[in-house]
Write a protein that holds these residues in place. Structure first.
Motif, short mmCIF file in Angstrom:
data_model
loop_
_atom_site.label_atom_id
_atom_site.label_comp_id
_atom_site.label_asym_id
_atom_site.label_seq_id
_atom_site.Cartn_x
_atom_site.Cartn_y
_atom_site.Cartn_z
N ASP A 98 3.77 -31.29 -6.85
CA ASP A 98 4.92 -31.08 -7.73
C ASP A 98 5.96 -30.16 -7.10
O ASP A 98 7.09 -30.09 -7.58
CB ASP A 98 4.47 -30.48 -9.06
CG ASP A 98 3.59 -31.43 -9.86
OD1 ASP A 98 3.80 -32.66 -9.73
OD2 ASP A 98 2.71 -30.95 -10.59
N LYS B 174 8.54 -28.64 -4.19
CA LYS B 174 9.40 -29.06 -3.10
C LYS B 174 9.09 -28.21 -1.87
O LYS B 174 9.10 -26.98 -1.94
CB LYS B 174 10.88 -28.91 -3.47
CG LYS B 174 11.32 -29.79 -4.64
CD LYS B 174 11.19 -31.27 -4.29
CE LYS B 174 11.72 -32.15 -5.42
NZ LYS B 174 11.55 -33.59 -5.10
N THR B 175 8.80 -28.86 -0.75
CA THR B 175 8.45 -28.13 0.48
C THR B 175 9.71 -27.85 1.29
O THR B 175 10.43 -28.78 1.69
CB THR B 175 7.45 -28.93 1.33
OG1 THR B 175 6.23 -29.06 0.60
CG2 THR B 175 7.16 -28.20 2.64
N ARG C 243 8.26 -23.71 -8.10
CA ARG C 243 9.16 -24.82 -7.73
C ARG C 243 9.10 -25.20 -6.26
O ARG C 243 9.37 -26.34 -5.90
CB ARG C 243 10.60 -24.45 -8.10
CG ARG C 243 10.80 -24.15 -9.58
CD ARG C 243 12.16 -23.51 -9.81
NE ARG C 243 13.25 -24.38 -9.38
CZ ARG C 243 14.48 -23.94 -9.16
NH1 ARG C 243 14.78 -22.66 -9.30
NH2 ARG C 243 15.43 -24.79 -8.77
N TYR C 244 8.79 -24.22 -5.39
CA TYR C 244 8.89 -24.47 -3.97
C TYR C 244 7.63 -24.03 -3.21
O TYR C 244 6.90 -23.13 -3.64
CB TYR C 244 10.08 -23.70 -3.36
CG TYR C 244 11.39 -23.94 -4.05
CD1 TYR C 244 12.16 -25.06 -3.76
CD2 TYR C 244 11.87 -23.01 -4.97
CE1 TYR C 244 13.38 -25.26 -4.38
CE2 TYR C 244 13.09 -23.21 -5.59
CZ TYR C 244 13.84 -24.34 -5.30
OH TYR C 244 15.04 -24.54 -5.92
N ARG D 56 5.00 -33.29 4.36
CA ARG D 56 5.82 -33.81 3.26
C ARG D 56 7.01 -32.89 2.96
O ARG D 56 7.25 -32.48 1.82
CB ARG D 56 4.97 -33.99 2.00
CG ARG D 56 3.83 -34.98 2.19
CD ARG D 56 3.04 -35.17 0.92
NE ARG D 56 1.96 -36.16 1.10
CZ ARG D 56 1.12 -36.53 0.14
NH1 ARG D 56 1.24 -36.01 -1.07
NH2 ARG D 56 0.18 -37.41 0.38
N ASP E 90 10.59 -31.64 2.17
CA ASP E 90 11.70 -32.15 1.37
C ASP E 90 13.05 -31.69 1.89
O ASP E 90 14.06 -32.38 1.73
CB ASP E 90 11.55 -31.70 -0.08
CG ASP E 90 10.31 -32.29 -0.74
OD1 ASP E 90 10.32 -33.50 -1.03
OD2 ASP E 90 9.32 -31.55 -0.93
N TYR F 92 19.57 -25.41 -2.33
CA TYR F 92 18.50 -26.39 -2.06
C TYR F 92 18.50 -27.48 -3.13
O TYR F 92 18.41 -28.67 -2.82
CB TYR F 92 17.13 -25.69 -2.06
CG TYR F 92 16.91 -24.65 -0.99
CD1 TYR F 92 17.71 -24.59 0.15
CD2 TYR F 92 15.88 -23.72 -1.11
CE1 TYR F 92 17.50 -23.62 1.13
CE2 TYR F 92 15.66 -22.77 -0.14
CZ TYR F 92 16.47 -22.71 0.97
OH TYR F 92 16.25 -21.76 1.93
N ASP F 93 18.58 -27.07 -4.39
CA ASP F 93 18.56 -28.04 -5.49
C ASP F 93 19.74 -29.01 -5.38
O ASP F 93 19.59 -30.22 -5.60
CB ASP F 93 18.58 -27.33 -6.83
CG ASP F 93 17.31 -26.54 -7.11
OD1 ASP F 93 16.30 -26.79 -6.42
OD2 ASP F 93 17.33 -25.67 -8.00
N LEU G 93 18.99 -31.42 -2.47
CA LEU G 93 17.92 -32.36 -2.81
C LEU G 93 18.41 -33.40 -3.80
O LEU G 93 18.07 -34.58 -3.69
CB LEU G 93 16.73 -31.58 -3.39
CG LEU G 93 15.95 -30.72 -2.38
CD1 LEU G 93 15.01 -29.76 -3.11
CD2 LEU G 93 15.17 -31.60 -1.41
#
Length: 374
Positions: free
Chosen positions: A6, A8-9, A37-38, A86, A88, A366-367, A370
């Motif tokens: 769940d 974000k990397t 979140r991260y 993975r 992001d 970042y958001d 993304l």
């Protein structure tokens, strides 16, 4: 608690392994992301200080050596890492990481944030200016000060609307009381009484230490019980020590080398000084401000965006030992003014330049990146 899938990397890619201001920013940012979140990981071209600091803080670190911009083996290994972990979003720092990271990010369809911390490594060569124009069209470019943004726009020909400004942030330093200061003085064989002026920064030509040393005799004429401490290491150490010896300052100047206890060093200072010839946005100044110290700095780079001249410290021309000495004497001989400067600088750092402010700004970026990549 969210599952790993769940989150974000965010992969941090650093040109340098430190120690230095940019490396402290990277490590602090990676360790401070919202864990709900991260997930943060770090990739370096070589092992070093930032690897040890980050791993101590629970950040997985990968080393992929590179032989430069055309190293396709590095690109393939890095692309494989992105897939395995993975990733992001990539957050690259400084020229090599920005350019090489952008190339692989474009191949992999992953958004990249490219932060520029300083001025001294790209604008002189035409192909490097071209490289940054290319990066600016394929990544989200960030400058750490308004001055640096203007420099990138003018010298590299990057469009102004392609560069965002996000200031570095500094965390609250561990408290060091009177007892800590007394112990630190004793350990360093500093005089029990008298005032202390200090500078924190690697001993490189761009940091301008030689001009501070030129001004020390003038300070000692007015404030004879003052000692000077230089925290940092670098290529000029032997040359600077020889300069100190020529001026007969051996008993008043202390070279401390690389220190892991900067909060203790700052705590014992009466005035912090940074005689740099160039800066992006100085973490050393920010740490001095958060420690409540009045600052004397050169009017270069982002320094005027940190230090309010005549309110939190003094700004002087670069390469001017006399101006440095005059401002230092003013603060050393007026402790009330120095205390006012220090307190106002601390409040300023805790607000506009706090670690939390920087983290929130980057997380929002970042958001945005993304979301745009969907």
């Amino acid at each position: 608690m969210p599952s790993p899938h769940d989150l974000k990397t965010i992969l941090y890619l650093s040109t340098s392994s430190g120690p230095g201001g940019a490396e402290r920013v990277i490590s602090n940012l990676a360790a401070s992301l919202d864990p709900e979140r991260y997930r943060a990981i770090l990739c370096l071209f070589r092992p070093g200080w930032i690897q040890e600091r980050s791993e101590d803080r629970g950040i997985r670190t990968f080393i992929i050596p590179t032989h430069g911009m055309t190293d396709w083996r590095w690109a393939l290994q890095f692309k494989r890492l992105l897939r395995q972990e993975r990733v992001d979003l990539i957050h690259a720092h400084e020229f090599d990481a920005n350019v090489q990271g952008t190339f692989v990010a474009a191949m992999s369809g992953i958004p990249l944030v490219a932060t520029v911390h300083g001025k001294n490594y790209f604008w002189e060569r035409f192909r490097r200016r071209l490289a940054y124009r290319w990066v600016s069209r394929r990544a989200t470019m960030v400058a750490v000060s308004e001055n640096l943004k203007q420099f990138i726009v003018e010298k590299a020909g990057v469009s102004s609307d392609r560069v965002k400004v996000l200031y570095n942030g500094v965390d609250v330093l561990p408290h060091c009381g009177r007892a800590d200061v007394d112990v630190c003085r004793k350990e360093l064989s500093l005089p029990e009484n008298g005032q202390i002026v200090g500078v924190v920064g690697n001993l490189y030509p761009v940091k301008g230490h030689q001009y501070l040393i030129d001004g020390i005799p003038a300070v000692l004429t007015k404030c004879p019980n003052t000692s000077f401490v230089f925290a940092g290491r670098g290529q000029l150490e032997t040359e600077l020590k020889e300069q100190v010896h020529r001026l007969g300052l051996d008993s008043r100047v202390y070279f401390l080398g690389l220190r892991q206890d900067i909060p203790r060093i700052l705590a014992m200072l009466d005035v912090f000084v940074l005689p740099s010839l160039s800066e992006g946005l100085s973490m050393a100044i920010l740490e001095a401000m958060i420690a409540g110290k009045p600052v004397v700095a050169t009017r270069v780079g982002g320094n005027p965006e940190l230090v309010l001249d005549g309110e939190t410290g003094f700004l002087v021309p670069p390469r001017d030992g006399k101006a440095l000495a005059s401002s230092l004497v003013t603060l050393l001989t007026n402790r009330q003014q120095a205390a006012r400067f220090g307190e106002k600088g601390k409040r300023r750092a805790e607000g506009q330049f706090s670690l939390q402010t920087m983290v929130r700004a980057y997380q929002s970026l970042y958001d945005e990146c993304l979301q745009s990549s969907l």
